[in-house]
Design a protein around this motif. Sequence first.
Motif, PDB file in Angstrom:
ATOM      1  N   ARG A  26       0.847  -1.189   0.000  1.00 13.91           N
ATOM      2  CA  ARG A  26       0.000   0.000   0.000  1.00 13.91           C
ATOM      3  C   ARG A  26       0.887   1.245   0.000  1.00 13.91           C
ATOM      4  O   ARG A  26       1.794   1.370   0.817  1.00 13.91           O
ATOM      5  CB  ARG A  26      -0.905  -0.011   1.231  1.00 13.91           C
ATOM      6  CG  ARG A  26      -1.632   1.288   1.520  1.00 13.91           C
ATOM      7  CD  ARG A  26      -2.642   1.103   2.645  1.00 13.91           C
ATOM      8  NE  ARG A  26      -2.950   2.354   3.309  1.00 13.91           N
ATOM      9  CZ  ARG A  26      -3.959   2.555   4.156  1.00 13.91           C
ATOM     10  NH1 ARG A  26      -4.775   1.554   4.438  1.00 13.91           N
ATOM     11  NH2 ARG A  26      -4.145   3.718   4.727  1.00 13.91           N
ATOM     12  N   LEU A  27       0.606   2.163  -0.936  1.00 15.07           N
ATOM     13  CA  LEU A  27       1.388   3.389  -1.051  1.00 15.07           C
ATOM     14  C   LEU A  27       0.463   4.597  -1.097  1.00 15.07           C
ATOM     15  O   LEU A  27      -0.703   4.485  -1.475  1.00 15.07           O
ATOM     16  CB  LEU A  27       2.267   3.363  -2.305  1.00 15.07           C
ATOM     17  CG  LEU A  27       3.269   2.203  -2.382  1.00 15.07           C
ATOM     18  CD1 LEU A  27       2.762   1.150  -3.370  1.00 15.07           C
ATOM     19  CD2 LEU A  27       4.649   2.693  -2.791  1.00 15.07           C
ATOM     20  N   TYR A  28       1.020   5.746  -0.736  1.00 16.72           N
ATOM     21  CA  TYR A  28       0.233   6.980  -0.678  1.00 16.72           C
ATOM     22  C   TYR A  28       0.953   8.102  -1.410  1.00 16.72           C
ATOM     23  O   TYR A  28       2.150   8.317  -1.246  1.00 16.72           O
ATOM     24  CB  TYR A  28      -0.004   7.384   0.782  1.00 16.72           C
ATOM     25  CG  TYR A  28      -0.638   8.747   0.945  1.00 16.72           C
ATOM     26  CD1 TYR A  28      -1.968   8.960   0.579  1.00 16.72           C
ATOM     27  CD2 TYR A  28       0.092   9.811   1.458  1.00 16.72           C
ATOM     28  CE1 TYR A  28      -2.550  10.210   0.724  1.00 16.72           C
ATOM     29  CE2 TYR A  28      -0.485  11.069   1.616  1.00 16.72           C
ATOM     30  CZ  TYR A  28      -1.804  11.258   1.245  1.00 16.72           C
ATOM     31  OH  TYR A  28      -2.387  12.500   1.390  1.00 16.72           O
ATOM     32  N   ASN A  29       0.201   8.830  -2.255  1.00 14.46           N
ATOM     33  CA  ASN A  29       0.725   9.974  -2.988  1.00 14.46           C
ATOM     34  C   ASN A  29       0.248  11.253  -2.314  1.00 14.46           C
ATOM     35  O   ASN A  29      -0.930  11.608  -2.412  1.00 14.46           O
ATOM     36  CB  ASN A  29       0.252   9.934  -4.442  1.00 14.46           C
ATOM     37  CG  ASN A  29       0.887  11.018  -5.301  1.00 14.46           C
ATOM     38  OD1 ASN A  29       1.407  12.007  -4.792  1.00 14.46           O
ATOM     39  ND2 ASN A  29       0.841  10.828  -6.610  1.00 14.46           N
ATOM     40  N   PRO A  30       1.120  11.965  -1.604  1.00 11.21           N
ATOM     41  CA  PRO A  30       0.687  13.160  -0.873  1.00 11.21           C
ATOM     42  C   PRO A  30       0.283  14.320  -1.778  1.00 11.21           C
ATOM     43  O   PRO A  30      -0.333  15.282  -1.311  1.00 11.21           O
ATOM     44  CB  PRO A  30       1.923  13.518  -0.041  1.00 11.21           C
ATOM     45  CG  PRO A  30       3.078  12.970  -0.825  1.00 11.21           C
ATOM     46  CD  PRO A  30       2.557  11.707  -1.444  1.00 11.21           C
ATOM     47  N   ASN A  31       0.603  14.234  -3.076  1.00 10.50           N
ATOM     48  CA  ASN A  31       0.285  15.322  -3.998  1.00 10.50           C
ATOM     49  C   ASN A  31      -0.989  15.085  -4.800  1.00 10.50           C
ATOM     50  O   ASN A  31      -1.515  16.007  -5.418  1.00 10.50           O
ATOM     51  CB  ASN A  31       1.455  15.543  -4.969  1.00 10.50           C
ATOM     52  CG  ASN A  31       2.741  15.897  -4.246  1.00 10.50           C
ATOM     53  OD1 ASN A  31       2.745  16.757  -3.370  1.00 10.50           O
ATOM     54  ND2 ASN A  31       3.824  15.220  -4.604  1.00 10.50           N
ATOM     55  N   ALA A  32      -1.491  13.859  -4.774  1.00 13.75           N
ATOM     56  CA  ALA A  32      -2.658  13.523  -5.599  1.00 13.75           C
ATOM     57  C   ALA A  32      -3.948  14.049  -4.977  1.00 13.75           C
ATOM     58  O   ALA A  32      -4.127  14.011  -3.759  1.00 13.75           O
ATOM     59  CB  ALA A  32      -2.749  12.020  -5.789  1.00 13.75           C
TER      60      ALA A  32
END
Length: 417
Positions: A379-385
């Motif tokens: 699981r990964l997270y894109n802080p800019n999306a």
Amino acid sequence: MKYKKLLCSAMLLGSLGSSTLVAFGEETIDSTSIEESTAISETSSSVKAVTNAPATSELTIEETQASTVASSEPTEEATGVDEEEYDAQGNLLFHHPIPFEEFTIEPPAFRAARASMTTQQAFINQIAPSAKTLASANDLYASVMIAQAIVESGWGGSTLSKAPNYNLFGIKGEYNGQSVTMKTQEWSEKEGWHYVNAKFRKYPSYKESLGDNVTVLKKTSFSPGNYYYSGAWKSNTKSYKDATAFLTGRYATAPTYGSTLNNVIETYKLTQYDSTGGGSNPAPIQTNAMYRLYNPNSGEHFYTANAAERDKVKKAGWRYEGVGWQAPRSGTPVYRLYNPNAGDHHYTPHVSEKNHLVKVGWRYEGVSWYSGGSKPLYRLYNPNAKSGAHHYTLLQSERNNLIKHGWRNEGIGWYGQ
């Protein structure tokens, strides 16, 4: 016209009817049945629209034990670190989070958590594939290995067995230079029951922990040609009961150790994972293909086991990227939620995270699939999306590439086949 259709596709997903949603079971699992991993709990605030209020913490098995220790036992903090891996007799030292006389095949915390598939069975599904493969290749009983993991880790509930430690068997020492220091209760004639800080082996996943247990059972030797646990090997026994009897007093000193393992094996029919002498194997675990689609406008990935839903999303302009992984048809439920403001979906096996998202406006769309098996979904997270901020993948290469481009690694989301 095609561009306009793509812009509307995210809104279409939020309005998909219940007839196309895959919902395998009712939501009856209590929040105590599934606890968040360290990686997930630390980053749950990254989910869009989630407030910064911390989730209510729960006592671990070790903490619960510590609070109920008899008054005659010392309660002061332990000092120093015990790095001994073997006792005076040469036995490998283990940490048992639950006293064997208190172990139950149905822990009280799980009794209110029954659904179509129990939490206990979900844990078995998670470790059984690796255990079966390793045991079959090393003249061992998978049934015994799984039962030991259940008893030693308290159904995967001990802090030591959870991420990021994954130590199912409470083995002390280091693994490839990795260890974690924890407080544990030990007995000595001089001090009685007392607490010490000890180093325990730390593994990348359950698979390595299971493999290390195989190494212990197959290679522990204190004199040339004599293997300490050889009486538990298949070739030296007539059944798993011979193996559990041999381990009693050696792997664990509790006189009830063998009967406890036998009870677990019989209750959960773990012998199905033992290959028979005739070479037949248990029926393979039934799975569903999880379809993966991508929205080139929003950047969101969407996952579903429903072929009709997959085709409907494709018609709306999403790119079909094939089968992302195989999900077992039973195990730990993975919940699906929809954000009507951002137009994207989120998936989680954690009841507390699901409930929190619902409170802040996400729509709960049911159980979409189950977690189980030995292959982690990262699981990964894109802080800019602004949409599609979370991504889930079976591929380490894809995970590593996204991290290089600024995505945050949030650990393992769930498991697949």
